[in-house]
Write a protein that holds these residues in place. Sequence first.
Motif, mmCIF file in Angstrom:
data_model
loop_
_atom_site.group_PDB
_atom_site.id
_atom_site.type_symbol
_atom_site.label_atom_id
_atom_site.label_comp_id
_atom_site.label_asym_id
_atom_site.label_seq_id
_atom_site.Cartn_x
_atom_site.Cartn_y
_atom_site.Cartn_z
ATOM 1 N N LEU A 277 16.954 -4.726 -14.232
ATOM 2 C CA LEU A 277 15.974 -4.845 -13.155
ATOM 3 C C LEU A 277 15.735 -3.504 -12.472
ATOM 4 N N SER A 278 16.777 -2.699 -12.346
ATOM 5 C CA SER A 278 16.643 -1.419 -11.647
ATOM 6 C C SER A 278 15.670 -0.482 -12.346
ATOM 7 N N ALA A 279 15.492 -0.630 -13.659
ATOM 8 C CA ALA A 279 14.532 0.219 -14.369
ATOM 9 C C ALA A 279 13.119 -0.051 -13.873
ATOM 10 N N LEU A 280 12.846 -1.309 -13.500
ATOM 11 C CA LEU A 280 11.530 -1.645 -12.975
ATOM 12 C C LEU A 280 11.374 -1.223 -11.517
ATOM 13 N N ASP B 159 0.813 -1.206 0.000
ATOM 14 C CA ASP B 159 0.000 0.000 0.000
ATOM 15 C C ASP B 159 0.850 1.260 0.000
ATOM 16 N N GLY B 160 2.156 1.135 -0.235
ATOM 17 C CA GLY B 160 3.020 2.300 -0.293
ATOM 18 C C GLY B 160 3.275 2.730 -1.712
ATOM 19 N N GLY B 161 3.972 3.844 -1.846
ATOM 20 C CA GLY B 161 4.277 4.390 -3.158
ATOM 21 C C GLY B 161 5.188 3.512 -3.978
ATOM 22 N N GLN B 162 6.047 2.730 -3.340
ATOM 23 C CA GLN B 162 6.984 1.875 -4.059
ATOM 24 C C GLN B 162 6.250 0.841 -4.895
ATOM 25 N N GLY B 163 5.240 0.199 -4.328
ATOM 26 C CA GLY B 163 4.471 -0.796 -5.067
ATOM 27 C C GLY B 163 3.755 -0.183 -6.252
ATOM 28 N N ARG B 164 3.206 1.006 -6.069
ATOM 29 C CA ARG B 164 2.525 1.686 -7.177
ATOM 30 C C ARG B 164 3.502 2.046 -8.277
ATOM 31 N N ALA B 165 4.731 2.481 -7.903
ATOM 32 C CA ALA B 165 5.737 2.850 -8.903
ATOM 33 C C ALA B 165 6.172 1.631 -9.718
ATOM 34 N N ILE B 166 6.369 0.502 -9.051
ATOM 35 C CA ILE B 166 6.748 -0.727 -9.750
ATOM 36 C C ILE B 166 5.621 -1.167 -10.682
ATOM 37 N N ALA B 167 4.392 -1.142 -10.178
ATOM 38 C CA ALA B 167 3.238 -1.538 -10.990
ATOM 39 C C ALA B 167 3.116 -0.661 -12.232
ATOM 40 N N ALA B 168 3.265 0.648 -12.052
ATOM 41 C CA ALA B 168 3.141 1.573 -13.177
ATOM 42 C C ALA B 168 4.229 1.327 -14.213
ATOM 43 N N ARG B 169 5.439 1.032 -13.746
ATOM 44 C CA ARG B 169 6.540 0.800 -14.683
ATOM 45 C C ARG B 169 6.303 -0.472 -15.501
ATOM 46 N N ILE B 170 5.840 -1.527 -14.844
ATOM 47 C CA ILE B 170 5.581 -2.785 -15.547
ATOM 48 C C ILE B 170 4.476 -2.590 -16.588
ATOM 49 N N ARG B 171 3.415 -1.929 -16.181
ATOM 50 C CA ARG B 171 2.307 -1.688 -17.121
ATOM 51 C C ARG B 171 2.777 -0.826 -18.290
ATOM 52 N N LEU B 172 3.554 0.227 -18.009
ATOM 53 C CA LEU B 172 4.058 1.117 -19.057
ATOM 54 C C LEU B 172 4.912 0.337 -20.061
ATOM 55 N N GLU B 173 5.844 -0.476 -19.546
ATOM 56 C CA GLU B 173 6.714 -1.244 -20.438
ATOM 57 C C GLU B 173 5.902 -2.217 -21.286
ATOM 58 N N ARG B 174 4.912 -2.857 -20.695
ATOM 59 C CA ARG B 174 4.075 -3.808 -21.428
ATOM 60 C C ARG B 174 3.260 -3.097 -22.508
ATOM 61 N N GLU B 175 2.636 -1.986 -22.131
ATOM 62 C CA GLU B 175 1.780 -1.269 -23.079
ATOM 63 C C GLU B 175 2.576 -0.617 -24.199
ATOM 64 N N GLN B 176 3.788 -0.115 -23.888
ATOM 65 C CA GLN B 176 4.616 0.483 -24.932
ATOM 66 C C GLN B 176 4.987 -0.532 -26.011
ATOM 67 N N GLU C 277 0.222 -5.415 -11.446
ATOM 68 C CA GLU C 277 -0.150 -4.157 -12.107
ATOM 69 C C GLU C 277 -1.272 -3.434 -11.363
ATOM 70 N N ARG C 278 -2.128 -4.181 -10.669
ATOM 71 C CA ARG C 278 -3.221 -3.567 -9.899
ATOM 72 C C ARG C 278 -2.800 -3.271 -8.460
ATOM 73 N N VAL C 279 -1.533 -3.498 -8.143
ATOM 74 C CA VAL C 279 -0.959 -3.286 -6.804
ATOM 75 C C VAL C 279 -1.691 -4.128 -5.761
ATOM 76 N N GLU C 280 -2.071 -5.335 -6.164
ATOM 77 C CA GLU C 280 -2.684 -6.286 -5.239
ATOM 78 C C GLU C 280 -1.660 -7.282 -4.717
ATOM 79 N N ALA C 281 -0.449 -7.277 -5.304
ATOM 80 C CA ALA C 281 0.633 -8.161 -4.864
ATOM 81 C C ALA C 281 1.956 -7.458 -5.111
ATOM 82 N N SER C 282 2.911 -7.704 -4.231
ATOM 83 C CA SER C 282 4.267 -7.182 -4.407
ATOM 84 C C SER C 282 5.109 -8.266 -5.062
#
Length: 197
Positions: A75-78, A13-30, A53-58
């Motif tokens: 890995l660091s990019a994610l 529920d922290g910002g780190q999980g949201r940032a990782i989720a957003a990066r994975i989704r962005l890379e997939r969608e791009q 991607e929905r931040v339901e799991a780390s």
Amino acid sequence: MTDKEEAGMDADDGGQGRAIAARIRLEREQRGWSLSELATRSGVSKAMISKVERVEASPTATVLGRLSGAFGLPLSALLALAERDAERLVRHASQPVWTDPATGYTRRTLSPGNGGHLELLEVVLPADVEVPYPASAFTFQHQQIWVIDGELDFIEGERQHQLKAGDCLQLGAPVDCVFANRSMLPVRYLVALTRRG
């Protein structure tokens, strides 16, 4: 990927999980990939990718290693928590630290986020922990491992290296690898990365 490798991953529920989720989704969608295509390319289940991607799991280190390999990214990019400015100095307190929710493995990004060619990471692997990575996670980078404290068993394909404090190993051709700490104490090591080609 087995259920065991994906298990024990609570929502972040922290910002780190949201940032990782957003990066994975962005890379997939791009890349125009569906969840199914990323699952096929990475070996991570479609359900797990969706939860991440929905931040339901780390995601664990193994999951992130498989996803980064599928994307052809370090890995660091994610793990980037936010856009960082082009500073040449990053203070210890500002260095992003990511902790694997399944093993307690921690990874500190030491290098400034200014797009330099060399990336330095400090890793602490707890006692009696193994972290596997597929060959695809190594295909786009040269890597060296320097053990600072403790002992690290590094399995590189069919070859095993027993590294002690002060030992430095340059990785060979990309193969499936395992970072293993079979001792009763944590091992701390530095990873130096440069992109291939």
